[in-house]
Design a protein around this motif. Sequence first.
Motif, PDB file in Angstrom:
ATOM      1  N   ASN A 109      13.918  -2.314 -49.599  1.00  0.00           N
ATOM      2  CA  ASN A 109      13.360  -2.544 -48.263  1.00  0.00           C
ATOM      3  C   ASN A 109      11.903  -2.079 -48.198  1.00  0.00           C
ATOM      4  O   ASN A 109      11.551  -1.050 -48.740  1.00  0.00           O
TER       5      ASN A 109
ATOM      6  N   GLN B 161      24.804   1.354 -37.744  1.00  0.00           N
ATOM      7  CA  GLN B 161      24.051   2.496 -38.278  1.00  0.00           C
ATOM      8  C   GLN B 161      24.134   3.666 -37.307  1.00  0.00           C
ATOM      9  O   GLN B 161      23.846   3.513 -36.114  1.00  0.00           O
TER      10      GLN B 161
ATOM     11  N   ARG C 158      10.234  -5.746 -40.210  1.00  0.00           N
ATOM     12  CA  ARG C 158       9.100  -6.269 -39.437  1.00  0.00           C
ATOM     13  C   ARG C 158       8.807  -7.733 -39.743  1.00  0.00           C
ATOM     14  O   ARG C 158       8.336  -8.459 -38.866  1.00  0.00           O
TER      15      ARG C 158
ATOM     16  N   LYS D 248      20.822   4.828 -45.584  1.00  0.00           N
ATOM     17  CA  LYS D 248      19.489   4.229 -45.622  1.00  0.00           C
ATOM     18  C   LYS D 248      18.486   5.370 -45.733  1.00  0.00           C
ATOM     19  O   LYS D 248      18.407   6.219 -44.848  1.00  0.00           O
TER      20      LYS D 248
ATOM     21  N   ASP E 207       8.045  -4.033 -46.435  1.00  0.00           N
ATOM     22  CA  ASP E 207       6.900  -4.946 -46.552  1.00  0.00           C
ATOM     23  C   ASP E 207       7.228  -6.343 -47.058  1.00  0.00           C
ATOM     24  O   ASP E 207       6.343  -7.026 -47.580  1.00  0.00           O
TER      25      ASP E 207
HETATM   26  C1  FMN Z   1      10.530  -1.273 -34.359  1.00  0.00           C
HETATM   27  C2  FMN Z   1      11.242  -0.644 -35.527  1.00  0.00           C
HETATM   28  C3  FMN Z   1      12.471  -0.036 -35.316  1.00  0.00           C
HETATM   29  C4  FMN Z   1      13.156   0.543 -36.386  1.00  0.00           C
HETATM   30  N1  FMN Z   1      14.379   1.099 -36.177  1.00  0.00           N
HETATM   31  C5  FMN Z   1      15.098   1.586 -37.226  1.00  0.00           C
HETATM   32  C6  FMN Z   1      16.431   2.070 -37.054  1.00  0.00           C
HETATM   33  O1  FMN Z   1      16.985   2.055 -35.949  1.00  0.00           O
HETATM   34  N2  FMN Z   1      17.067   2.551 -38.142  1.00  0.00           N
HETATM   35  C7  FMN Z   1      16.487   2.564 -39.392  1.00  0.00           C
HETATM   36  O2  FMN Z   1      17.106   2.992 -40.358  1.00  0.00           O
HETATM   37  N3  FMN Z   1      15.235   2.087 -39.578  1.00  0.00           N
HETATM   38  C8  FMN Z   1      14.556   1.591 -38.531  1.00  0.00           C
HETATM   39  N4  FMN Z   1      13.320   1.065 -38.752  1.00  0.00           N
HETATM   40  C9  FMN Z   1      12.819   0.937 -40.126  1.00  0.00           C
HETATM   41  C10 FMN Z   1      13.188  -0.439 -40.694  1.00  0.00           C
HETATM   42  O3  FMN Z   1      14.589  -0.630 -40.725  1.00  0.00           O
HETATM   43  C11 FMN Z   1      12.618  -0.626 -42.104  1.00  0.00           C
HETATM   44  O4  FMN Z   1      13.173   0.349 -42.948  1.00  0.00           O
HETATM   45  C12 FMN Z   1      11.114  -0.482 -42.140  1.00  0.00           C
HETATM   46  O5  FMN Z   1      10.508  -1.160 -41.053  1.00  0.00           O
HETATM   47  C13 FMN Z   1      10.534  -1.034 -43.455  1.00  0.00           C
HETATM   48  O6  FMN Z   1      10.923  -2.381 -43.644  1.00  0.00           O
HETATM   49  P1  FMN Z   1       9.954  -3.609 -43.247  1.00  0.00           P
HETATM   50  O7  FMN Z   1       8.650  -3.399 -43.932  1.00  0.00           O
HETATM   51  O8  FMN Z   1      10.705  -4.815 -43.697  1.00  0.00           O
HETATM   52  O9  FMN Z   1       9.788  -3.536 -41.765  1.00  0.00           O
HETATM   53  C14 FMN Z   1      12.598   0.527 -37.688  1.00  0.00           C
HETATM   54  C15 FMN Z   1      11.348  -0.075 -37.883  1.00  0.00           C
HETATM   55  C16 FMN Z   1      10.681  -0.652 -36.831  1.00  0.00           C
HETATM   56  C17 FMN Z   1       9.342  -1.314 -37.087  1.00  0.00           C
END
Ligand code: FMN
Length: 310
Positions: free
Chosen positions: A198, A70, A222, A139, A200
């Motif tokens: 994507n 990415q 997460r 994304k 939660d």
């Molecule tokens: C610690 C952390 C780091 C993240 N880093 C990125 C990243 O580098 N690139 C990105 O597109 N999203 C990043 N995100 C967002 C996640 O990829 C994801 O879209 C977001 O957490 C929602 O999904 P989830 O509810 O499954 O966590 C990050 C989220 C967290 C919590």
Amino acid sequence: MNIAGLKLENNLILAPLAGVSDVGFRAVCSQCGAAMTYSEMLSAQAMAYNSQKTKEMAIVHPSEKIKIAQIFGHDPEIMAQAVQNPVLKDFNGFDINMGCPAPKVVKNGDGSALLKNLSLAGKIVSAVKKATNLPVSVKVRTGFDKVNIAEIIKMCEENGADFVTVHGRTYNQGFSGEVDLEAIALAKSLAKIPVIGNGDVVDEKSFNNMISTKVNAVMIGRGAIGRPWFFAELLNKPVQDKFKVICEHVEILKKYYPEKWLTLYLRKHFLAYAGQIHVKGEKKRKLATSTSIQESLEILKGEFNHFDIS
Ligand SMILES: Cc1cc2nc3c(=O)[nH]c(=O)nc-3n(C[C@H](O)[C@H](O)[C@H](O)COP(=O)(O)O)c2cc1C
């Protein structure tokens, strides 16, 4: 399953997670079943300067199956150069970050800021697409300050994106509130290209809710932190020895990083692992301030063994 020519063994994908999805973490998530893994977000600008840090973040592991790098940035030319950089030669495809809400990223016009400027966003997608023969994805969030996922999907498709991942929140929402499954379902219903859902997904119920939007695959962030075995659980192949997974994560990282740096870096992962089994008090404090990887592993070993038996 086939997404833009990428052959995935199932519909589970590990999200890009800056500061978390290191090569060891991606490897153990893959071993637990993730069919596709994303690098942490890599700065296209830093790559242009031959950044050592970016080179380290672009290391991949043989356990990883389909690997996506990415990148983030706002200059179409620099973004196009980034995907041609030999540092990214081990990846199977590229993803453009249009979702990051971090203030220093958005202030620069990168990440989520691109959702405010769909004309520039389109130029970036188009430039990156022209620069590589590998699949290119984007994304996104559902919008910047309001949901406008229809325009965003249109922008991605018109400029040649091969697939898109939708985190069901706007920039304004940050990580608050609940994921907007309706907006994800709308994106899927409008898109001609595959859509990855994507947001939660933390248990079987939320996974099934995401699947009900008809997305092609599900990206988990997460829900996997401190819990790489979540992928195995979703595949109905639960991991018996979780501590072994933690050791494997550490062993892989030891091959690439100096012990001193790793000792500090691993604290957050150890705390996340400990959080899964509710380690509290003195043991938690020790993990948070650990100056010895071995000592932390001993603590986790005792706790996981105890937890698995009880
Ligand atoms: C610690 C952390 C780091 C993240 N880093 C990125 C990243 O580098 N690139 C990105 O597109 N999203 C990043 N995100 C967002 C996640 O990829 C994801 O879209 C977001 O957490 C929602 O999904 P989830 O509810 O499954 O966590 C990050 C989220 C967290 C919590």
